[in-house]
Write an enzyme that holds these catalytic residues in place. Structure first.
Site: not given
Ligand code: CA
Length: 432
Positions: A133, A140, A239
């Site tokens: 990931d 973000h 996620d």
């Molecule tokens: Ca993530």
């Protein structure tokens, strides 16, 4: 004039027109058939192995037929391993087979290879061996960094290195799988010692996933200009994240139990060919940002490494379901807000010789933009629960509650092209 399909429901379909043909794994519901690979077309699924058996691909190229033979399989991995040329050839052959101008006797035969999506059971499309990931949205990273480290929101490596961590593949689940609230160690800033129990700040993260097709050998590197030949297609990825567990455990080695209890993917893998009309330049870097280092920089990737996809999150609470009220959209963003392209992520991943295998999954990281309503998780949308969302029925949400259902969608549309979509990526929170 855009090509249409003899499958009537495909024409004008918001997600699955003839121009998309995403790949997934299915069988007829309540049957003991072997799961196998098909493509979504309108409200139907085309059974590729059945097309091969019926002689419908007799005139297709050798490469297309090789691809079709790999579809008699319970995952896309065998097809993915055959690489981009086979994918393109198979997709071209299926497009011809499903197009309106195919001879009548052909589509009369091919009709028997269709299974209605309402009458199909879907499976995880890919057996993911390794899952990485990334953290490719600078918005973000900045928003989250500001909450966890107010004095130092964006770490100095961010604009140089595509940051990532190795996730857990065993807990990747298909859209629709219930998500059990995880237990863990929780410790808030005011707590003297941690307590053990169900997460009190369960969150989603809106991401895109990219699947590796052709793998790389141990020790092999991939020039960024060639990276897309190793990418097979994209899906939606949620996620799931337990923020209270995460904030206590994440230093110094990064996410662990806060993330690996479940990650949900959408059932259909959208190919790079279907996305070709929606390619776009990477987001311009802000004044003063460094240029990507040479191994991460190529003019083609800079010019068209991005995907112009609108990505949305919808929420439906248990009370909304009971009252028969529809889900409400809580964010809308764009995958063009990513700081790094998937090609750059793949090239970086392989730069030390780490081998990638067919079916490996690369997550983009939470997709957030500059606008407040484009933030891709509740941590950002509600400022860690301090500014809860107000829902139309009067409920509020800082983080997810039991019975909440989170739905993610992605689609691409522009003048001169037929809109395509990813379908849905859904998860409903069950009590831990
Ligand atoms: Ca993530």
């Amino acid at each position: 004039m855009h090509q249409t399909s003899w499958v009537a429901s495909a024409n004008g379909h918001p997600d699955f027109p003839l121009q998309n043909l995403p790949f997934g794994v299915f069988r007829r519901a309540s049957s003991d058939e072997a799961p196998r690979v098909g493509v979504a077309i309108g409200d139907e699924i085309l059974d590729i192995a059945a097309c091969l058996a019926a002689g419908l691909l007799d005139d297709a190229s050798d490469e297309a037929r090789r691809g079709a033979r790999a579809c008699a399989s319970p995952s896309l991995n065998a097809l993915m391993a055959l690489g981009a040329p086979v994918r393109r050839a198979l997709r071209d052959a299926l497009t011809r087979l499903l197009a309106s101008d195919v001879p009548v006797h052909t589509h009369q035969t091919a009709r028997h290879a269709l299974v209605a999506q309402t009458n199909a059971e879907l499976f995880l499309p890919v057996q993911v061996g390794d899952y990485t990931d990334f953290y490719a949205s600078v918005h973000h990273a900045t928003n989250v960094g500001a909450m966890f480290r107010p004095d130092n929101p964006l770490l100095p490596n961010y604009k140089w290195v595509p940051i990532g961590y190795h996730g857990r593949a065993s807990s990747i689940v298909l859209s629709g799988t219930p998500i059990t609230r995880p237990n863990g160690q929780r410790k808030g800033p005011a707590d003297e010692v941690p307590s053990v129990g169900p997460s009190r700040s369960l969150d989603y993260e809106l991401e895109l996933g990219a699947f590796v097709g052709t793998g790389t050998a141990l020790g092999e590197t991939v020039p960024v200009a060639e990276a897309e030949e190793h990418l097979w297609g994209l899906c939606l990825l949620n996620d799931w994240s337990a923020r209270d567990i995460q904030s206590w455990e994440y230093q110094p080695l990064g996410p662990f139990l806060a993330k690996n209890f479940a990650s949900t993917i959408s059932p259909w893998v959208v190919t790079l060919e279907a996305l070709a009309p929606f390619r776009a330049p990477l987001a311009p870097r802000a004044d003063g940002d460094p240029m990507p280092l040479p191994y991460l920089h190529h003019t083609d990737d800079q010019a068209r490494g991005g995907f112009a996809l609108t990505v949305e999150v919808w929420l439906r609470t248990a009370r909304m379901r009971e009252a028969n009220e529809p889900a409400v959209r809580i964010s809308r963003g764009s995958s063009l807000d990513l700081y790094w392209s998937f090609a750059q992520m793949l090239t970086h991943h392989a730069m030390n010789g780490c081998n990638l295998r067919p079916g490996d999954l690369l997550g983009s990281g939470t997709i957030s933009g500059a606008a407040p309503d484009s933030r891709g998780c509740l941590l950002e949308l509600t400022r860690r629960g301090a500014e809860p969302l107000s829902l139309p029925n009067g409920e509020t949400r800082g983080f997810l509650e039991d019975g909440d259902e989170v739905t993610m969608v992605a689609f691409a549309e522009r003048d001169g092209a037929v809109r395509i979509g990813f379908g849905r990526c859904v998860g409903l929170i069950a009590a831990g």
